[in-house]
Design a protein around this motif. Structure first.
Motif, PDB file in Angstrom:
ATOM      1  N   PHE A   1      55.931  45.535  38.352  1.00 24.07           N
ATOM      2  CA  PHE A   1      55.988  46.870  37.765  1.00 24.07           C
ATOM      3  C   PHE A   1      56.211  47.945  38.830  1.00 24.07           C
ATOM      4  N   GLY A   2      56.148  47.576  40.104  1.00 23.19           N
ATOM      5  CA  GLY A   2      56.353  48.539  41.170  1.00 23.19           C
ATOM      6  C   GLY A   2      55.105  49.304  41.556  1.00 23.19           C
ATOM      7  N   LEU A   3      53.924  48.838  41.106  1.00 24.90           N
ATOM      8  CA  LEU A   3      52.677  49.534  41.394  1.00 24.90           C
ATOM      9  C   LEU A   3      52.037  49.086  42.701  1.00 24.90           C
ATOM     10  N   VAL A   4      52.417  47.923  43.191  1.00 21.62           N
ATOM     11  CA  VAL A   4      52.070  47.505  44.550  1.00 21.62           C
ATOM     12  C   VAL A   4      53.328  46.914  45.168  1.00 21.62           C
ATOM     13  N   THR A   5      53.313  46.798  46.495  1.00 21.11           N
ATOM     14  CA  THR A   5      54.446  46.204  47.183  1.00 21.11           C
ATOM     15  C   THR A   5      53.939  45.276  48.269  1.00 21.11           C
ATOM     16  N   ILE A   6      54.837  44.530  48.882  1.00 24.45           N
ATOM     17  CA  ILE A   6      54.468  43.604  49.946  1.00 24.45           C
ATOM     18  C   ILE A   6      54.113  44.400  51.200  1.00 24.45           C
TER      19      ILE A   6
ATOM     20  N   GLU B   1      48.469  35.616  45.990  1.00 25.46           N
ATOM     21  CA  GLU B   1      49.706  34.834  46.065  1.00 25.46           C
ATOM     22  C   GLU B   1      50.741  35.463  45.148  1.00 25.46           C
ATOM     23  N   LEU B   2      51.909  35.755  45.681  1.00 28.86           N
ATOM     24  CA  LEU B   2      52.977  36.357  44.880  1.00 28.86           C
ATOM     25  C   LEU B   2      53.636  35.285  44.030  1.00 28.86           C
ATOM     26  N   LYS B   3      53.505  35.433  42.716  1.00 32.58           N
ATOM     27  CA  LYS B   3      54.046  34.449  41.778  1.00 32.58           C
ATOM     28  C   LYS B   3      55.429  34.878  41.297  1.00 32.58           C
ATOM     29  N   ASP B   4      56.335  33.905  41.169  1.00 35.00           N
ATOM     30  CA  ASP B   4      57.658  34.246  40.650  1.00 35.00           C
ATOM     31  C   ASP B   4      57.750  34.083  39.141  1.00 35.00           C
ATOM     32  N   GLY B   5      56.652  33.664  38.515  1.00 35.60           N
ATOM     33  CA  GLY B   5      56.610  33.559  37.063  1.00 35.60           C
ATOM     34  C   GLY B   5      55.259  33.058  36.605  1.00 35.60           C
TER      35      GLY B   5
ATOM     36  N   LYS C   1      44.836  36.341  35.112  1.00 37.66           N
ATOM     37  CA  LYS C   1      44.329  35.618  36.272  1.00 37.66           C
ATOM     38  C   LYS C   1      44.676  36.367  37.551  1.00 37.66           C
ATOM     39  N   ASP C   2      43.830  36.161  38.576  1.00 35.38           N
ATOM     40  CA  ASP C   2      43.927  36.933  39.821  1.00 35.38           C
ATOM     41  C   ASP C   2      45.353  37.146  40.306  1.00 35.38           C
ATOM     42  N   ASP C   3      45.995  36.081  40.747  1.00 38.35           N
ATOM     43  CA  ASP C   3      47.304  36.202  41.367  1.00 38.35           C
ATOM     44  C   ASP C   3      48.355  36.675  40.377  1.00 38.35           C
ATOM     45  N   ASN C   4      48.238  36.265  39.120  1.00 37.19           N
ATOM     46  CA  ASN C   4      49.203  36.695  38.117  1.00 37.19           C
ATOM     47  C   ASN C   4      49.121  38.197  37.878  1.00 37.19           C
ATOM     48  N   PHE C   5      47.891  38.704  37.784  1.00 35.80           N
ATOM     49  CA  PHE C   5      47.720  40.128  37.534  1.00 35.80           C
ATOM     50  C   PHE C   5      48.260  40.966  38.685  1.00 35.80           C
ATOM     51  N   VAL C   6      47.950  40.573  39.920  1.00 37.59           N
ATOM     52  CA  VAL C   6      48.463  41.303  41.077  1.00 37.59           C
ATOM     53  C   VAL C   6      49.985  41.199  41.133  1.00 37.59           C
ATOM     54  N   SER C   7      50.521  40.025  40.811  1.00 35.03           N
ATOM     55  CA  SER C   7      51.976  39.862  40.784  1.00 35.03           C
ATOM     56  C   SER C   7      52.603  40.745  39.717  1.00 35.03           C
ATOM     57  N   LEU C   8      51.922  40.889  38.586  1.00 36.59           N
ATOM     58  CA  LEU C   8      52.430  41.777  37.537  1.00 36.59           C
ATOM     59  C   LEU C   8      52.510  43.209  38.055  1.00 36.59           C
TER      60      LEU C   8
ATOM     61  N   ARG D   1      44.099  44.568  29.927  1.00 36.38           N
ATOM     62  CA  ARG D   1      42.686  44.576  29.566  1.00 36.38           C
ATOM     63  C   ARG D   1      42.523  44.032  28.161  1.00 36.38           C
ATOM     64  N   LYS D   2      41.606  43.119  27.994  1.00 39.22           N
ATOM     65  CA  LYS D   2      41.422  42.480  26.696  1.00 39.22           C
ATOM     66  C   LYS D   2      40.363  43.178  25.850  1.00 39.22           C
ATOM     67  N   ASP D   3      39.612  44.095  26.446  1.00 39.64           N
ATOM     68  CA  ASP D   3      38.632  44.849  25.682  1.00 39.64           C
ATOM     69  C   ASP D   3      38.408  46.196  26.358  1.00 39.64           C
ATOM     70  N   LYS D   4      37.443  46.954  25.884  1.00 39.46           N
ATOM     71  CA  LYS D   4      37.214  48.286  26.422  1.00 39.46           C
ATOM     72  C   LYS D   4      36.232  48.301  27.574  1.00 39.46           C
ATOM     73  N   GLU D   5      35.814  47.122  28.001  1.00 41.22           N
ATOM     74  CA  GLU D   5      34.889  47.043  29.123  1.00 41.22           C
ATOM     75  C   GLU D   5      35.670  46.857  30.417  1.00 41.22           C
ATOM     76  N   PHE D   6      35.162  47.425  31.510  1.00 41.59           N
ATOM     77  CA  PHE D   6      35.714  47.113  32.818  1.00 41.59           C
ATOM     78  C   PHE D   6      35.348  45.673  33.151  1.00 41.59           C
ATOM     79  N   SER D   7      36.339  44.901  33.460  1.00 43.49           N
ATOM     80  CA  SER D   7      36.055  43.521  33.837  1.00 43.49           C
ATOM     81  C   SER D   7      36.971  43.150  34.991  1.00 43.49           C
ATOM     82  N   HIS D   8      37.699  42.059  34.850  1.00 43.78           N
ATOM     83  CA  HIS D   8      38.401  41.519  36.003  1.00 43.78           C
ATOM     84  C   HIS D   8      39.474  42.462  36.534  1.00 43.78           C
ATOM     85  N   ASP D   9      40.299  42.978  35.632  1.00 45.16           N
ATOM     86  CA  ASP D   9      41.400  43.818  36.084  1.00 45.16           C
ATOM     87  C   ASP D   9      40.893  45.077  36.761  1.00 45.16           C
TER      88      ASP D   9
END
Length: 582
Positions: A375-380, A352-356, A364-371, A328-336
């Motif tokens: 971290f083990g917070l979501v799985t395939i 889309e699962l990104k390898d880097g 960004k959408d796919d990068n954040f979900v891949s992160l 999160r880049k600020d204290k507002e609810f936004s994209h994440d």
């Protein structure tokens, strides 16, 4: 434990993963491997370290003799000089990072010189001490080993510790880039590793938690291959169910278990299982978090073979502060927030699962979900039309996700301190009085959404309700339970194995209508909810899990952010009066 020698010499239980040694040898010699924390990466490195260490040759039979690799050894065992670096213990503050990295490497390089003094040219350690910093020292050691015809196996554990720490403060992204791009010190260090692979560094094995640093350092170390998503290494760390069953069967022969292996698996599986790290492995074997399994087994035996009161090891929790700041880049609810809310509300997100990906594109959408995946917070959880379906793997992670969401709400002026939520949970579990609990949720939603109009909506209402019920220590909320009757919004499965005297369980149908809905629409929603909750309550899955408790069939209806109905089907429906001004 992460010390392979201590495990073997002191006769600890060890799940044999040595069959993967052959696979690693047959892969690219410069091997990157990313997994969530506490899955066994460091122990894997320790096992490989001693397998390849030339100084451990005399211990080979004792350490590996009865393991797979001891009976199927490769020609390269005990043929290398080993350098082991653990970046997790390097001070990751930007102002001190270079000196801290130098200090750690200096200690490890001097230990290397002492360990292999009989093989290295004379004067090596004195020459090392004359060099300034880890970059010069590594280059020096590579040169000495090359001239002596010696081969090095380099292991780096937690290579991204620096990244994960620095990126927890989004304001420091420019400083981070200086270290990982151009002539930055960390990048230069990896450049030196790359140069060493043309001389005496024959193999490199690197582990971490996220691929962010890997992407930023790509041109500095572009000879490595990332095997994190590779089908062949899906089971290299963590436990398969077969491995967990073998462990339980072994210890059931040492202690008087009060449960069968099948019963313990049924208890553990929703909390610790269901990780999948390769899209091709989906639908086959799922992985248990090894740390969670060991925690449960230790607590179970220590508790005289009774189910532990707390299924979650506090050491497994993600550092919420760092994760929040990272995304999160600020204290507002936004994209994440919308990604998290979608995940909580629907139970899955697509992407889309990104390898880097570089640090500056982390939101960004796919990068954040891949992160979240790394971290083990979501799985395939499958795929659809070429996209990956990401799901929450288990109840331990669900608790982490919901805690993150609640803390984020709290940061945005939603106060929970004015309510005695613990007492309301007790009333619900022991006296069957559920209304105070759901009224608390409704009041919180109304107060918060009145201040943040843009947060109104079904995802917020459903997500916040799930988040609050997940914090109730007496229940495990199951959202959108797939059964014969369709989907129930929330089944509050009673944790009767732990709270043996609790008396009440709940299945809740949650309906959301837009704020402009008419009274007639509300009445229709109530009638639909009454019919659905009765149908859901009559399914086999629900009946199997309520045990001795009385099941309450509850429906909750919201019009906008206001709860207008909260009743049990067996009682006359009651519509709450609208708040003045709505």
């Amino acid at each position: 434990m992460m010390n392979f020698v201590a495990i073997r010499e002191d006769n600890y239980y060890y799940v044999d993963k040595t069959r993967f040694v052959e696979k690693v040898e047959n892969a690219n010699r410069f091997f990157f491997f990313i997994r969530p924390r506490r899955f066994g990466k460091s122990l894997t490195i320790s096992m490989l370290h001693h397998y390849y260490d030339i100084n451990q040759k005399d211990k080979f039979e004792r350490l590996y003799g009865d393991l797979y690799i001891g009976q199927h050894p490769t020609p390269n065992h005990n043929k290398y000089l080993v350098i082991y670096l653990n970046f997790a213990i390097v001070n990751a503050e930007l102002g001190n990072y270079q000196s801290a990295l130098d200090a750690h490497c200096n200690t490890r390089f001097e230990s290397f010189c002492y360990a292999y003094a009989n093989l290295l040219p004379k004067g090596t350690i004195e020459g090392l001490r004359s060099k300034n910093g880890c970059v010069e020292q590594l280059d020096f050691l590579c040169d000495k080993c090359t001239k002596a015809g010696l081969r090095i196996y380099l292991f780096i554990d937690e290579y991204d510790h620096f990244t994960n720490h620095i990126l927890s403060d989004a304001t420091r992204l420019d400083e981070y880039r200086k270290e990982t791009h151009g002539t930055g010190y960390l990048r230069t260090f990896f450049d030196t590793i790359k140069a060493g692979t043309y001389s005496s560094i024959e193999r490199v094995f690197v582990t971490g938690v996220s691929p962010v640093t890997l992407d930023d350092l790509t041109s500095g170390f572009n000879i490595g291959s990332n095997y994190s998503l590779d089908y062949g290494f899906n089971e290299m760390v963590g436990f398969t169910e077969q491995e967990v069953r073998q462990m339980l069967a072994y210890y059931s022969g040492c202690h008087e278990f009060h449960h069968t292996v099948d019963e313990l698996i049924e208890t553990m599986k929703p909390y610790y299982d269901n990780y999948c790290f390769s899209k091709k492995a989906y639908g086959e074997t799922t992985m248990y978090n090894s740390n969670m399994v060991l925690y449960f087994l230790y607590k179970y035996i220590d508790n005289l073979c009774r189910i532990p009161d707390d299924m979650l090891d506090t050491n497994i929790r993600v550092d919420y502060n760092k994760l929040r700041m990272l995304i999160r880049k600020d204290k507002e609810f936004s994209h994440d927030a919308s990604v998290i809310q979608t995940l909580v509300s629907k139970g899955f997100v697509m992407g889309e699962l990104k390898d880097g990906f570089p640090a500056e594109n982390i939101a960004k959408d796919d990068n954040f979900v891949s992160l979240l995946f790394y971290f083990g917070l979501v799985t395939i959880g499958g795929s659809y039309m070429g996209d990956t379906k990401f799901t929450i793997p288990n109840e331990v992670v669900r608790e982490q996700i919901f805690t993150y969401l609640l803390e984020a709400y709290k940061e945005n002026d939603l106060s929970l301190e004015s309510y005695d939520i613990r007492k309301k949970e007790q009333l619900m579990a022991y006296l069957g009085d559920f209304k105070p609990f759901f009224q608390f949720i409704a009041d919180s939603i109304y107060t918060y959404a009145s201040q943040r109009d843009r947060q109104k909506g079904e995802a917020f209402v459903h997500g916040y309700t799930l988040a609050l019920t997940s914090q109730c220590r007496f229940y495990r909320p199951i959202s959108e339970l797939d059964n014969q009757g369709g989907y129930a919004d929330i089944f509050l499965r009673p944790l009767h194995e732990i709270f043996t005297d609790m008396e009440h369980s709940y299945i809740v149908e949650l309906k959301y209508l837009r704020s402009q809905a008419t009274d007639a629409e509300v009445k229709a929603a109530v009638e639909q909810a009454q019919a659905q909750v009765c149908r859901y309550a009559d399914t086999v899955n629900v009946k199997e899990h309520i045990a001795h408790t009385r099941l309450h069939k509850v429906y909750v209806v919201y019009r906008g952010v206001e709860m207008v109905a909260c009743e049990e089907v067996s009682h006359r429906s009651h519509l709450f009066p609208l708040r003045q001004g709505d």
